[in-house]
Design a protein around this motif. Sequence first.
Motif, PDB file in Angstrom:
ATOM      1  N   ALA A   1      -4.505  -8.500  14.257  1.00  0.00           N
ATOM      2  CA  ALA A   1      -4.840  -7.212  14.860  1.00  0.00           C
ATOM      3  C   ALA A   1      -5.313  -7.417  16.294  1.00  0.00           C
ATOM      4  O   ALA A   1      -6.118  -8.313  16.569  1.00  0.00           O
ATOM      5  N   ASP A   2      -4.813  -6.581  17.189  1.00  0.00           N
ATOM      6  CA  ASP A   2      -5.234  -6.570  18.585  1.00  0.00           C
ATOM      7  C   ASP A   2      -5.886  -5.226  18.889  1.00  0.00           C
ATOM      8  O   ASP A   2      -5.385  -4.175  18.456  1.00  0.00           O
ATOM      9  N   PRO A   3      -7.010  -5.235  19.645  1.00  0.00           N
ATOM     10  CA  PRO A   3      -7.700  -3.967  19.932  1.00  0.00           C
ATOM     11  C   PRO A   3      -6.866  -3.061  20.830  1.00  0.00           C
ATOM     12  O   PRO A   3      -6.135  -3.522  21.712  1.00  0.00           O
ATOM     13  N   VAL A   4      -6.998  -1.771  20.617  1.00  0.00           N
ATOM     14  CA  VAL A   4      -6.405  -0.737  21.465  1.00  0.00           C
ATOM     15  C   VAL A   4      -7.545   0.185  21.887  1.00  0.00           C
ATOM     16  O   VAL A   4      -8.063   0.960  21.072  1.00  0.00           O
ATOM     17  N   GLY A   5      -7.982   0.077  23.150  1.00  0.00           N
ATOM     18  CA  GLY A   5      -9.152   0.820  23.573  1.00  0.00           C
ATOM     19  C   GLY A   5     -10.376   0.371  22.793  1.00  0.00           C
ATOM     20  O   GLY A   5     -10.517  -0.816  22.445  1.00  0.00           O
ATOM     21  N   THR A   6     -11.265   1.304  22.485  1.00  0.00           N
ATOM     22  CA  THR A   6     -12.482   0.974  21.742  1.00  0.00           C
ATOM     23  C   THR A   6     -12.413   1.380  20.283  1.00  0.00           C
ATOM     24  O   THR A   6     -13.239   0.950  19.488  1.00  0.00           O
ATOM     25  N   THR A   7     -11.420   2.190  19.902  1.00  0.00           N
ATOM     26  CA  THR A   7     -11.385   2.700  18.529  1.00  0.00           C
ATOM     27  C   THR A   7     -10.018   2.512  17.879  1.00  0.00           C
ATOM     28  O   THR A   7      -9.720   3.186  16.891  1.00  0.00           O
ATOM     29  N   GLY A   8      -9.187   1.602  18.401  1.00  0.00           N
ATOM     30  CA  GLY A   8      -7.860   1.432  17.829  1.00  0.00           C
ATOM     31  C   GLY A   8      -7.500  -0.017  17.592  1.00  0.00           C
ATOM     32  O   GLY A   8      -8.106  -0.938  18.156  1.00  0.00           O
ATOM     33  N   LEU A   9      -6.486  -0.233  16.733  1.00  0.00           N
ATOM     34  CA  LEU A   9      -5.989  -1.568  16.419  1.00  0.00           C
ATOM     35  C   LEU A   9      -4.464  -1.532  16.326  1.00  0.00           C
ATOM     36  O   LEU A   9      -3.893  -0.587  15.752  1.00  0.00           O
ATOM     37  N   ASP A  10      -3.818  -2.553  16.862  1.00  0.00           N
ATOM     38  CA  ASP A  10      -2.401  -2.800  16.616  1.00  0.00           C
ATOM     39  C   ASP A  10      -2.307  -3.918  15.580  1.00  0.00           C
ATOM     40  O   ASP A  10      -2.677  -5.063  15.853  1.00  0.00           O
TER      41      ASP A  10
END
Length: 330
Positions: A194-203
Amino acid sequence: MKRIAVAALALGLPLLSVATAHADTNTVTISGVAWKDLNGDGIRQADEPLLPGVKIGDTTTDTTGHYTLTGMPADGAQLQAAARGIDDGRFVLTRPNQGGPTTDSDFDWNDGWLTLHQKPVDGVIANVDAGFMPTKSDAKVKITPKQTGPVKVGDDVTYEIDIENNDFPSFVGVRVVFPEGVQLDHYDGPSSTADPVGTTGLDIRFLRAQQPNTPRVREVSGKVTKPVDGVVTADLIDRASDVDGANDKASAPLKTVDDGGSATTDPTTTTDPAPTTTTAPATTAPRTQPVVKPAALANTGVDPVWPLVGGLSLLAVGFVAIFVARRRRA
């Protein structure tokens, strides 16, 4: 001394020949082609083109679509063909073992791997082929909250992400995004990163492709840090090999309530004004005229009996005088 050297050489040459022969029987040459399976039936027809530049094992197919690997183990050789090797994933490995050994595809269409156990002919295992068909995979995503009942600030929340596919392997990841006001927990799903997307998301990306007709379920969780009124979204990514984008996105609500059990609202949200209540005029009671009492006689402190007696006596004397006077006239 020369006799000893000659004897050693005479003994060693046969041993070297045996070792060389043994080594030759333990390695083989593997050859085959890569082709574009235009109708997706897993069988190579004469009019289907061969593909140059496709990676297979440690080599690539040449300008005519052929490849050769030498020095491979005679039994149990392993090699891999790129599962999404051409056209940026719009062509994927076709279903294997659909025809005869000279016309079918041999590589696993899910992960591209192949382990060979067939016997070589004159040191060669031929017709180890890789077919690539137009993608027919159709992945879709669902998202479901795991918690039940009202959610308050300070609560933990978890959402289940469910990726389903059809009769073909899927090669997609998923982006999960929470609304502002949720602090995400560390993601530790199996066979994925998982990679962060912004402060509240995950890829979330998967280390292995998804088997046909096999659901893939992961959970993403966090803690609510402030009032929230929004949705959690799940959106498929890396989906070049997916044929239908209409079912690639889903969402689920996330809304906090206050301690009293009522939903919190965003102060910027416009709400309908409260209905106007008509208040009936207050009824005024009729005014009552005050009762006027006669004023009491002033009290002089003198007893009124004796003046009354005196008056009556004078009145009696007057009547007597009048009576005597009339008698005299008569």
